[in-house]
Design a protein around this motif. Structure first.
Motif, short mmCIF file in Angstrom:
data_model
loop_
_atom_site.label_atom_id
_atom_site.label_comp_id
_atom_site.label_asym_id
_atom_site.label_seq_id
_atom_site.Cartn_x
_atom_site.Cartn_y
_atom_site.Cartn_z
N PHE A 144 -15.89 -9.19 -4.30
CA PHE A 144 -16.52 -9.82 -3.49
C PHE A 144 -16.33 -9.87 -1.53
N ASP A 145 -17.07 -9.06 -1.38
CA ASP A 145 -16.28 -8.87 0.02
C ASP A 145 -15.37 -7.20 1.04
N PHE A 146 -15.11 -6.54 -0.06
CA PHE A 146 -14.27 -5.77 0.14
C PHE A 146 -14.01 -5.05 1.28
N GLY A 147 -15.03 -5.09 1.58
CA GLY A 147 -15.06 -3.92 2.84
C GLY A 147 -14.41 -5.13 4.05
N HIS A 148 -14.03 -5.65 3.72
CA HIS A 148 -13.41 -6.72 4.83
C HIS A 148 -12.21 -6.74 5.32
N PHE A 149 -11.84 -5.83 4.19
CA PHE A 149 -10.03 -6.15 4.07
C PHE A 149 -9.68 -4.36 4.22
N GLU A 150 -8.41 -4.19 4.99
CA GLU A 150 -8.14 -2.76 5.59
C GLU A 150 -8.23 -2.20 4.07
N PRO A 151 -8.74 -1.14 3.79
CA PRO A 151 -8.63 0.04 2.40
C PRO A 151 -6.88 -0.09 2.49
N SER A 152 -6.20 0.06 2.39
CA SER A 152 -4.66 0.04 2.00
C SER A 152 -4.22 -0.75 2.00
N ARG A 153 -5.28 -1.99 2.25
CA ARG A 153 -4.13 -3.13 1.27
C ARG A 153 -5.30 -3.81 0.94
N TYR A 154 -6.01 -2.97 -0.05
CA TYR A 154 -6.50 -3.60 -1.07
C TYR A 154 -6.54 -2.76 -2.18
N VAL A 155 -5.93 -3.40 -3.36
CA VAL A 155 -6.82 -2.91 -4.95
C VAL A 155 -7.40 -3.87 -5.28
N SER A 156 -7.82 -3.19 -6.13
CA SER A 156 -9.17 -3.87 -6.73
C SER A 156 -8.74 -3.52 -8.04
N CYS A 157 -8.38 -4.97 -8.60
CA CYS A 157 -7.47 -4.06 -10.64
C CYS A 157 -8.87 -5.08 -11.65
N VAL A 158 -9.43 -3.69 -11.98
CA VAL A 158 -10.99 -4.08 -12.94
C VAL A 158 -10.34 -3.85 -14.38
#
Length: 217
Positions: A144-158
């Motif tokens: 959800f709204d992952f673009g709100h976070f800095e890419p280098s600070r966000y890790v999606s674990c799928v």
């Protein structure tokens, strides 16, 4: 008992196939990022706790809601239109950081599903915060709204679908990567996820007083 505050819906938007963001009037309500409100339609008996999704300086309030088929609250909220009235109680909770995020220890945020909501509020409120966010989801569509976070600070674990930054659960990522002992760790999601992460983090040397949790039922 004090009467519940009544806030009018501003609008709702989809955040993914199974969740939506509901925006409603703030009416001067003060909250600390990380806190939650108890929310339902005005006059309805059923209400639920939802972490605030909006930032501390926004002139509105938002919550991130997973729509549960057959649920008592979320389907009703999903049908809200501008002008509909909500009963709001709160804010409540102590799931707040020890600083404004501009100084002190770095933060590890771990959220599963809509458990990412309080971290959205924290990062919105404290854009200079030093953090790493692990977001555990079943499918990339639930980022959800992952673009709100800095890419280098966000890790999606799928854990099930294809895509994302890491294939597996947040516990897998933690087991395979170096843990920074200085991290202040904030975990939000299911009780099982929180217990498993606590065990990994404690074994990695994170002090007990650096572990903070908000359980989503």
């Amino acid at each position: 008992m004090e009467p519940l505050a009544v806030h009018r819906v501003i609008h709702a938007r989809r955040a993914g196939p199974s969740a939506f963001v509901l925006r409603f009037e703030r009416l001067g309500l003060h909250f600390e990022p990380g806190q939650h409100v108890v929310l339902g339609l005005r006059g309805a008996l059923a209400r639920r706790e939802y972490s605030l999704y909006s930032g501390a300086s926004d002139d509105f309030l938002e919550v991130l809601v997973r729509e549960i088929p057959g649920g008592l609250v979320s389907p009703e909220l999903a049908r809200c239109r501008p002008g509909d009235e909500l009963s709001v109680e709160g804010p409540h909770g102590l799931f707040i950081t020890e600083s404004s995020g501009r100084a002190g220890s770095p933060y590890l945020f771990v959220g599963s599903g809509t458990g990412v909501a309080p971290f959205h509020s924290l990062v919105s409120s404290y854009p200079r915060m030093d953090y790493l966010l692990l977001h555990g989801v079943r499918d990339p569509a639930d980022c959800f709204d992952f673009g709100h976070f800095e890419p280098s600070r966000y890790v999606s674990c799928v854990s099930r679908g294809l895509g994302g930054d890491y294939h597996g659960r947040v516990t897998g990522w933690l087991s395979e990567h170096a843990i920074e002992p200085r991290w202040q760790c904030y975990l939000c999601g299911s009780q099982a996820m929180i217990y498993d992460c606590f065990s990994i983090l404690r074994r990695a040397g994170i002090p007990r007083d650096h572990l903070h949790a908000e359980v989503y039922f």
